[in-house]
Scaffold this active site. Sequence first.
Site, mmCIF file in Angstrom:
data_model
loop_
_atom_site.group_PDB
_atom_site.id
_atom_site.type_symbol
_atom_site.label_atom_id
_atom_site.label_comp_id
_atom_site.label_asym_id
_atom_site.label_seq_id
_atom_site.Cartn_x
_atom_site.Cartn_y
_atom_site.Cartn_z
ATOM 1 N N ASP A 112 -2.045 -1.625 -2.197
ATOM 2 C CA ASP A 112 -1.975 -0.931 -3.493
ATOM 3 C C ASP A 112 -1.346 -1.865 -4.526
ATOM 4 O OD1 ASP A 112 -2.006 0.922 -5.474
ATOM 5 O OD2 ASP A 112 -0.792 2.418 -4.449
ATOM 6 N N ASP A 137 -7.328 0.294 -7.950
ATOM 7 C CA ASP A 137 -6.164 -0.508 -7.554
ATOM 8 C C ASP A 137 -5.702 -0.246 -6.125
ATOM 9 O OD1 ASP A 137 -5.274 2.049 -7.929
ATOM 10 O OD2 ASP A 137 -3.559 1.529 -9.192
ATOM 11 N N GLU A 138 -6.566 0.344 -5.301
ATOM 12 C CA GLU A 138 -6.153 0.770 -3.958
ATOM 13 C C GLU A 138 -7.239 0.460 -2.935
ATOM 14 O OE1 GLU A 138 -4.444 4.890 -1.913
ATOM 15 O OE2 GLU A 138 -5.532 4.969 -3.805
#
Length: 404
Positions: free
Chosen positions: A9, A103-104
């Site tokens: 993350d 973003d993960e």
Amino acid sequence: MKKNILHLDLDTFFVSCERLIDSRLQKKPLLVGGTGDRGVVAACSYETRTFGVHSGMSMKIARKLCPEAVVIRGDTSIYSKYSNIVTEIIKEKVPIFEKASIDEFYADLSGMDAFFGSYKYASELRQRIIKESGLPISFGMSQNKIVSKVATGEAKPNNQLLIDAGFEKEFLAPLSIRKIPSVGEKTYQILRNLGVEKIKVIQEMPLEMMISVLGKNGKTIWKRANGIDNPPIIAFHERKSLSTERTYTKDTIDMIKLKETIFAMAENLAYQLRKGDKLAGVISVKIRYSDFNTYNKQIKIPYTSADHIIIPAVLELFKKLYQRRLLIRLVGVKVSDIVNGNYQINLFDDTEQLLDLYNAMDTVRNKYGDKSIMRAASMGAKSIGRFSNPFNGEPPLVLAHRKQ
């Protein structure tokens, strides 16, 4: 074979991107999101969190809580560029991965212990991402996705955490029930009313009790609390629907503006379907009034991607839906029940000129962008468009400048 699931993350991703672009923002309180009165905080730096600021909060409230914060209007196209840099690094280094959001990421490193050592390999991958992208990133690693995700949250900021096999329950027990993925505000309040605050209490509760209180979701939460929920890595996200919404800066009853907006939305969604060789079988329209009451109406249609079928259907739905004569805060259009296929010509209604027009307009859009050409009826809503291909197998983008 021992499972090794990695969760990565990017820390305060939008904030980190802005700091990468402008180093003067380092260590300053920073808010990223919609900058108007109706803006929402898409991301906030750790410096602002001590003031009670969090993502999803109204920008107006966040500014009052932390008046010294620098406020930046989010730019999804920039964040997508940095996300793609990280995606390419992960794609090159791991056999199976899932991009869960901008973003993960999840990656399956099972079997790598025999060659590299999975934790060592994950650590080297993290360092490479930091070096090549310039962005801080954290990871958690365990036997399943859920525990790994919680571990990442505990490792932040810019750190890493390994949960060895067999220690999942021990790791989760002292944490707040808020840490369990899928426990939202409503579920949290139900559990708190029962006196449940820590995950350890759920671990000690019978499964039947959780199901009786929360239904099917109770079973999922119980399994996650015990560290035994094991959802698969999803390498490709199949889109079954496509939608777009617009929140107005000021509530409106201007029918010209409203119809321009939904016309542009319908036109763009039809283009996206044709571009992806897709057809939609359901169309729906959404209205949110100034009192925040929200209404939806949908219809089934023959599978299509044609403007002259989708646009009139959307306009007709809006006409039927708009009954209260109140000011409107938000409108949205959605196409769903999406399948693969190309538009089938109607022998009686379609003309060669109409099909040539579609081809010509789509050629211009493919070359110069989806906002480069549009009908006159949608000219007042020029900002309706997309940053990327919605059918590329990645999860939907979260707009970094969104409004409430």
